[in-house]
Design a protein around this motif. Sequence first.
Motif, mmCIF file in Angstrom:
data_model
loop_
_atom_site.group_PDB
_atom_site.id
_atom_site.type_symbol
_atom_site.label_atom_id
_atom_site.label_comp_id
_atom_site.label_asym_id
_atom_site.label_seq_id
_atom_site.Cartn_x
_atom_site.Cartn_y
_atom_site.Cartn_z
ATOM 1 N N SER A 261 6.493 5.660 3.292
ATOM 2 C CA SER A 261 5.331 5.872 2.429
ATOM 3 C C SER A 261 4.688 4.565 1.976
ATOM 4 O O SER A 261 3.732 4.579 1.213
ATOM 5 C CB SER A 261 5.730 6.692 1.193
ATOM 6 O OG SER A 261 6.671 5.981 0.415
ATOM 7 N N ASN A 262 5.202 3.430 2.433
ATOM 8 C CA ASN A 262 4.678 2.128 2.023
ATOM 9 C C ASN A 262 4.409 1.247 3.236
ATOM 10 O O ASN A 262 5.137 1.314 4.224
ATOM 11 C CB ASN A 262 5.667 1.390 1.119
ATOM 12 C CG ASN A 262 5.894 2.107 -0.187
ATOM 13 O OD1 ASN A 262 4.950 2.478 -0.860
ATOM 14 N ND2 ASN A 262 7.147 2.312 -0.531
ATOM 15 N N GLN B 229 -2.451 2.444 -4.343
ATOM 16 C CA GLN B 229 -2.157 3.787 -3.860
ATOM 17 C C GLN B 229 -3.437 4.453 -3.374
ATOM 18 O O GLN B 229 -4.438 4.441 -4.085
ATOM 19 C CB GLN B 229 -1.592 4.662 -4.978
ATOM 20 C CG GLN B 229 -0.216 4.331 -5.418
ATOM 21 C CD GLN B 229 0.357 5.404 -6.317
ATOM 22 O OE1 GLN B 229 1.380 5.953 -5.979
ATOM 23 N NE2 GLN B 229 -0.268 5.712 -7.429
ATOM 24 N N THR B 230 -3.386 5.007 -2.188
ATOM 25 C CA THR B 230 -4.445 5.877 -1.682
ATOM 26 C C THR B 230 -3.784 6.881 -0.753
ATOM 27 O O THR B 230 -2.626 6.716 -0.358
ATOM 28 C CB THR B 230 -5.530 5.128 -0.865
ATOM 29 O OG1 THR B 230 -4.997 4.725 0.387
ATOM 30 C CG2 THR B 230 -6.106 3.943 -1.612
ATOM 31 N N SER B 231 -4.537 7.868 -0.379
ATOM 32 C CA SER B 231 -4.055 8.777 0.648
ATOM 33 C C SER B 231 -4.220 8.099 2.003
ATOM 34 O O SER B 231 -4.916 7.086 2.125
ATOM 35 C CB SER B 231 -4.834 10.095 0.602
ATOM 36 O OG SER B 231 -6.200 9.849 0.844
ATOM 37 N N TRP C 248 0.879 -1.165 0.000
ATOM 38 C CA TRP C 248 0.000 0.000 0.000
ATOM 39 C C TRP C 248 0.916 1.214 0.000
ATOM 40 O O TRP C 248 1.713 1.396 0.914
ATOM 41 C CB TRP C 248 -0.902 0.010 1.228
ATOM 42 C CG TRP C 248 -1.634 1.313 1.446
ATOM 43 C CD1 TRP C 248 -2.208 2.093 0.490
ATOM 44 C CD2 TRP C 248 -1.858 1.979 2.680
ATOM 45 N NE1 TRP C 248 -2.782 3.203 1.056
ATOM 46 C CE2 TRP C 248 -2.581 3.154 2.407
ATOM 47 C CE3 TRP C 248 -1.525 1.689 4.004
ATOM 48 C CZ2 TRP C 248 -2.972 4.051 3.412
ATOM 49 C CZ3 TRP C 248 -1.916 2.579 4.988
ATOM 50 C CH2 TRP C 248 -2.632 3.738 4.687
ATOM 51 N N HIS C 249 0.834 2.021 -1.051
ATOM 52 C CA HIS C 249 1.626 3.254 -1.139
ATOM 53 C C HIS C 249 0.751 4.424 -0.728
ATOM 54 O O HIS C 249 -0.290 4.671 -1.324
ATOM 55 C CB HIS C 249 2.158 3.466 -2.560
ATOM 56 C CG HIS C 249 2.882 4.764 -2.705
ATOM 57 N ND1 HIS C 249 4.121 4.971 -2.158
ATOM 58 C CD2 HIS C 249 2.521 5.930 -3.292
ATOM 59 C CE1 HIS C 249 4.499 6.212 -2.422
ATOM 60 N NE2 HIS C 249 3.542 6.806 -3.097
ATOM 61 N N LYS C 250 1.201 5.128 0.294
ATOM 62 C CA LYS C 250 0.476 6.297 0.805
ATOM 63 C C LYS C 250 0.899 7.509 -0.023
ATOM 64 O O LYS C 250 2.077 7.852 -0.070
ATOM 65 C CB LYS C 250 0.803 6.526 2.272
ATOM 66 C CG LYS C 250 0.532 5.337 3.146
ATOM 67 C CD LYS C 250 1.156 5.563 4.524
ATOM 68 C CE LYS C 250 1.566 4.256 5.113
ATOM 69 N NZ LYS C 250 2.340 4.409 6.337
ATOM 70 N N THR C 251 -0.063 8.139 -0.668
ATOM 71 C CA THR C 251 0.267 9.268 -1.537
ATOM 72 C C THR C 251 0.591 10.532 -0.749
ATOM 73 O O THR C 251 1.171 11.464 -1.302
ATOM 74 C CB THR C 251 -0.885 9.555 -2.517
ATOM 75 O OG1 THR C 251 -2.089 9.777 -1.768
ATOM 76 C CG2 THR C 251 -1.076 8.393 -3.481
ATOM 77 N N ASN C 252 0.227 10.577 0.518
ATOM 78 C CA ASN C 252 0.515 11.748 1.351
ATOM 79 C C ASN C 252 0.986 11.317 2.750
ATOM 80 O O ASN C 252 0.334 11.612 3.740
ATOM 81 C CB ASN C 252 -0.715 12.648 1.452
ATOM 82 C CG ASN C 252 -1.915 11.933 2.041
ATOM 83 O OD1 ASN C 252 -1.995 10.702 2.012
ATOM 84 N ND2 ASN C 252 -2.846 12.698 2.586
ATOM 85 N N PRO C 253 2.129 10.623 2.834
ATOM 86 C CA PRO C 253 2.594 10.119 4.128
ATOM 87 C C PRO C 253 3.000 11.251 5.068
ATOM 88 O O PRO C 253 3.327 12.358 4.626
ATOM 89 C CB PRO C 253 3.800 9.262 3.756
ATOM 90 C CG PRO C 253 4.322 9.895 2.517
ATOM 91 C CD PRO C 253 3.088 10.366 1.767
#
Length: 152
Positions: free
Chosen positions: A42-43, A70-72, A25-30
């Motif tokens: 960020s992952n 990917q999500t925020s 899961w990649h966080k677009t706004n970590p």
Amino acid sequence: SILKVESIVTVAEAVGFYYKTTGIWHKTNPMPRNMNLHFVNSNESWIYFINDGKTGVFNNDGKLELDFIQTSVTSAREKKYGKHPTQKPVQLMDHFVELLSNPGDTILDPFMGSGSTGVSSVKSDRKFIGIEISEDYYNLSRERIENLTTPG
């Protein structure tokens, strides 16, 4: 993180779950914590198991689905319903619940936290079993799921 994932897989397989896959899961706004000391996280890994057979459900409608999503991170608006430091967005859990199960199936989240998986499961007509070590978070999650408190 790899050792933790391997440990979870080992324990789950020992009690009869079948390991399907791991993804990211990649966080677009970590959160940029300690960005002057090391990389910003960020992952996060996710792990998918089934307990009945080896095939499982895959509701992809013939579309390519990657093991990378990917999500925020959880919005402040949604976070007020969960109040957990690592709360996952219901949108993220919706992706997995709808893709990997059918209505009436049972979803297990052994690290329930704020209950986002439970909210997603119940609103998608799935049964839900959640396990949480913290009694405070368990009670918060239970109330959240029973009230189906999701934003919007």
